[in-house]
Design a protein around this motif. Sequence first.
Motif, PDB file in Angstrom:
ATOM      1  N   SER A  37       0.831  -1.206   0.000  1.00 41.14           N
ATOM      2  CA  SER A  37       0.000   0.000   0.000  1.00 41.14           C
ATOM      3  C   SER A  37       0.870   1.263   0.000  1.00 41.14           C
ATOM      4  O   SER A  37       0.605   2.213  -0.754  1.00 41.14           O
ATOM      5  N   LEU A  38       1.908   1.291   0.819  1.00 37.45           N
ATOM      6  CA  LEU A  38       2.791   2.453   0.863  1.00 37.45           C
ATOM      7  C   LEU A  38       3.521   2.650  -0.469  1.00 37.45           C
ATOM      8  O   LEU A  38       3.700   3.788  -0.922  1.00 37.45           O
ATOM      9  N   ALA A  39       3.949   1.545  -1.067  1.00 34.27           N
ATOM     10  CA  ALA A  39       4.647   1.647  -2.350  1.00 34.27           C
ATOM     11  C   ALA A  39       3.734   2.259  -3.412  1.00 34.27           C
ATOM     12  O   ALA A  39       4.161   3.101  -4.218  1.00 34.27           O
ATOM     13  N   LYS A 131       4.939  -5.924  -7.462  1.00 31.36           N
ATOM     14  CA  LYS A 131       5.932  -6.994  -7.565  1.00 31.36           C
ATOM     15  C   LYS A 131       7.228  -6.596  -6.859  1.00 31.36           C
ATOM     16  O   LYS A 131       7.799  -7.386  -6.087  1.00 31.36           O
ATOM     17  N   GLN A 132       7.697  -5.378  -7.122  1.00 29.49           N
ATOM     18  CA  GLN A 132       8.936  -4.916  -6.486  1.00 29.49           C
ATOM     19  C   GLN A 132       8.794  -4.854  -4.972  1.00 29.49           C
ATOM     20  O   GLN A 132       9.730  -5.171  -4.238  1.00 29.49           O
ATOM     21  N   ALA A 133       7.604  -4.449  -4.501  1.00 28.12           N
ATOM     22  CA  ALA A 133       7.378  -4.370  -3.058  1.00 28.12           C
ATOM     23  C   ALA A 133       7.446  -5.756  -2.419  1.00 28.12           C
ATOM     24  O   ALA A 133       8.060  -5.941  -1.357  1.00 28.12           O
ATOM     25  N   ILE A 134       6.830  -6.731  -3.069  1.00 29.00           N
ATOM     26  CA  ILE A 134       6.844  -8.103  -2.535  1.00 29.00           C
ATOM     27  C   ILE A 134       8.274  -8.645  -2.507  1.00 29.00           C
ATOM     28  O   ILE A 134       8.721  -9.229  -1.512  1.00 29.00           O
ATOM     29  N   ILE A 135       9.004  -8.440  -3.609  1.00 30.56           N
ATOM     30  CA  ILE A 135      10.379  -8.941  -3.681  1.00 30.56           C
ATOM     31  C   ILE A 135      11.270  -8.243  -2.652  1.00 30.56           C
ATOM     32  O   ILE A 135      12.031  -8.892  -1.932  1.00 30.56           O
TER      33      ILE A 135
END
Length: 361
Positions: A37-39, A131-135
């Motif tokens: 959410s923040l990303a 995707k970048q946030a999860i990684i």
Amino acid sequence: MEIRHIAGLVAMVIAVFLPITAWAQNSDALSLQSVISLAEQKNHQLLALRQETEAARARGWTTWWPTDPDLSVEWEGVPSGAGLSAYEERRMTFSQEFEFPLNMYWQNRLATQRVETAVMRYAQGRAATRKQAIIAYTHYLAALEKNALTTKRVQLTQDFLETAVFRRNAGEAPAVEVARAQVEVARAVNELYSMESEHVAALATLNALLGHDPDHKITPLDSLVYRRYNVALDSLKQLAAAVHPFLGEAAARVRVANQLRKLAWGSLLPSVEFSAFRQNIGDNPDFYGVEIGLKIPLWFAFRQRGKIKEASAMLSAQTHRHSAAKLDILAQIEHAYAAFIAAREQAETYKDKLLSPANEV
């Protein structure tokens, strides 16, 4: 290296790296969902794409309106050396050019298709940000876990070294056993330094994604837990063909090119020029007039013909790009699915066959 020097080094390393776990008191406590959410709220690249979408919507408002009118004033019959007030005739003219109505409609449709293109580009950026946030969050969790495990390994090798020294002093172990234990301590310490570097890099990457300073402290609320996921390759391909924003943008670009070709053909249609004027002749200000004209594309064999050929070629190019995008997405899915299956098998091999013996050792 003497045992007391090694023990001092180990104590120093552990004292340096253990405070990582004390960050929770002065850091942001974030879960994976809050990171995502923040990303989406603070990632600058995504915010830029959102504003580009708003700009495309704003441009759509301009398509229903004609170009700016012209207002002119003419003084005629002014004697040489006299002021403009000595005119014999004065004319005030208001002129306006109107596009052919069909062209105005096509321009509005073009603006709508460009909005769809921007929306799909934003959807791609949003998916990439998630995707970048999860990684980044997962890598940060892994870095913290590696730090903790390596710290335990340093402590364990220190225990082995102390035991080896004790057995050596008691005459129960050869000197080589102490040397091996010293080597293991040194390896563990070096690995801890490497893990700390990995931790700092993972934190900086996560902070950059969230719009924070690189050293902003974050305490994760999640932990690394293995879950088995079962997905079918065919269903993934069907889903991508239906909703993937990259394909959606490629399709929107085809529609944009199609509208541009229509407008190229529309350039053969005339535009209307309208003028209204009020005229003063001498002392009589009661004259007025109206002019209506057509702007005819007389040189259509050269200018308009070139535009039509260019637009048709661009439509063909965008159609080919759409086909290439579809093949590229399908290839990416095949590659990602193969990597997913391999990673799942590897994880389950570790979980079912290696972790228990490793913990026992």
